[in-house]
Scaffold this active site. Structure first.
Site: not given
Length: 304
Positions: A20-24, A26, A144, A170
């Protein structure tokens, strides 16, 4: 000491795989590691977005397709990495979904549990033998503060087929992230090379809130200057867990501010439920059965 990005040691010669490293969070994690000399692999569902993200990072960055909602994709991604990388120093299980409406993965798992826990469980198990020979290698899994909210491992209804609450689902997935880390660390202890560590970002201003109910999303957006921190700041606990030489296996890092909402990364504790050994071991066994993935490490060493 207030730990900042300036404390990240050089990472030359190390390989870091980040989901998940394309945004935020990550993306910020990948950016800092690449700046310090690591060869970074962005493991992402949307490779087009991944390539755009890679273009914004200076350093040795590549993109690998990974859809954590599909065990076939997880196996394909792991096989591809095994073919191109004879070793992995850092595996950062960062990707996740939050507060989604009731949905299932391609394999029929509840979406949050399937993505946040089972997908990462399988991905780690399929790559771990590339890490075991590497001194100082680490598996870092992002949890989290939500692991404390209405959270339990519902073995009688893991996939929420009888009833569904997005916050409780969650919480279960994030609690599972921690239990996975603690059980994995005990299993790794006999090998003495790879360690498992967890982190959480506090409340960070990222796209993760997009699935929250409109009222909650609006409230968070309105209060963002007070109750959230930037994605760059939220990535620091993960970066400390991944790179600080003083970190020990089985530790958990989060912000040092009030209620761990924001601040500099420090060692924190998780909920009492997260340390239940029997539940950790049962979750591990169930996760192996559901994913079909067996780890190249045996049962955890006995704990007095």
């Amino acid at each position: 000491m207030k730990w900042t990005e300036q404390h990240i040691p050089r990472q030359d010669g190390r390989v870091a795989v980040i989901t998940g490293a394309n945004t935020g969070l990550g993306f910020e994690t990948a950016k800092r590691l690449a700046e310090r000399g690591a060869a970074v692999v962005l493991a992402v569902r949307d490779t087009e977005k991944g390539e755009l993200a890679a273009a914004r990072i200076d350093g040795d960055v590549s993109v690998r397709e990974l859809d954590l909602t599909s065990l076939d994709s997880v196996r394909t991604a792991a096989a591809g990495l095994r073919a191109t990388h004879p070793r992995i120093d850092l595996l950062i299980n960062n990707a996740g979904v939050m507060y989604t409406q009731k949905q299932t993965t391609r394999d029929g798992f509840e979406l949050q549990f399937g993505t946040n826990h089972l997908g990462h469980f399988a991905f780690t198990g399929l790559l771990l033998d590339l890490m075991l020979p590497v001194p100082g290698s680490r598996v870092v899994t992002v949890s989290s503060t939500g692991h404390r909210i209405r959270a339990a491992i519902h073995f009688d209804d893991l996939q929420w087929e009888r009833s569904y609450g997005r916050a409780a689902a969650y919480g279960q997935s994030k609690l599972a992230n921690l239990m996975f880390t603690y059980e994995l660390q005990r299993r790794l202890a006999a090998h003495g090379t790879t360690t498992a560590v967890a982190a959480h970002p506090g409340v960070s201003n990222t796209e993760l809130i997009r699935n929250s109910p409109p009222i909650a999303r609006g409230l968070i957006t309105w209060l963002a200057p007070v109750i959230t921190q930037t994605a760059a700041a939220g990535a620091l606990p993960t970066l400390r867990a991944a790179t600080d030489p003083s970190v020990l296996g089985g530790q958990y890092y989060g912000p040092d501010g009030l209620a761990e909402v924001r601040g500099h990364p420090r060692l924190v504790t998780s909920s009492p439920d997260s340390y239940d050994l029997a539940v950790q071991q049962r979750l591990w066994a169930v996760s192996e059965d559901l994913t079909g993935v067996r780890f190249p490490v045996g049962r955890a060493v006995a704990v007095a």
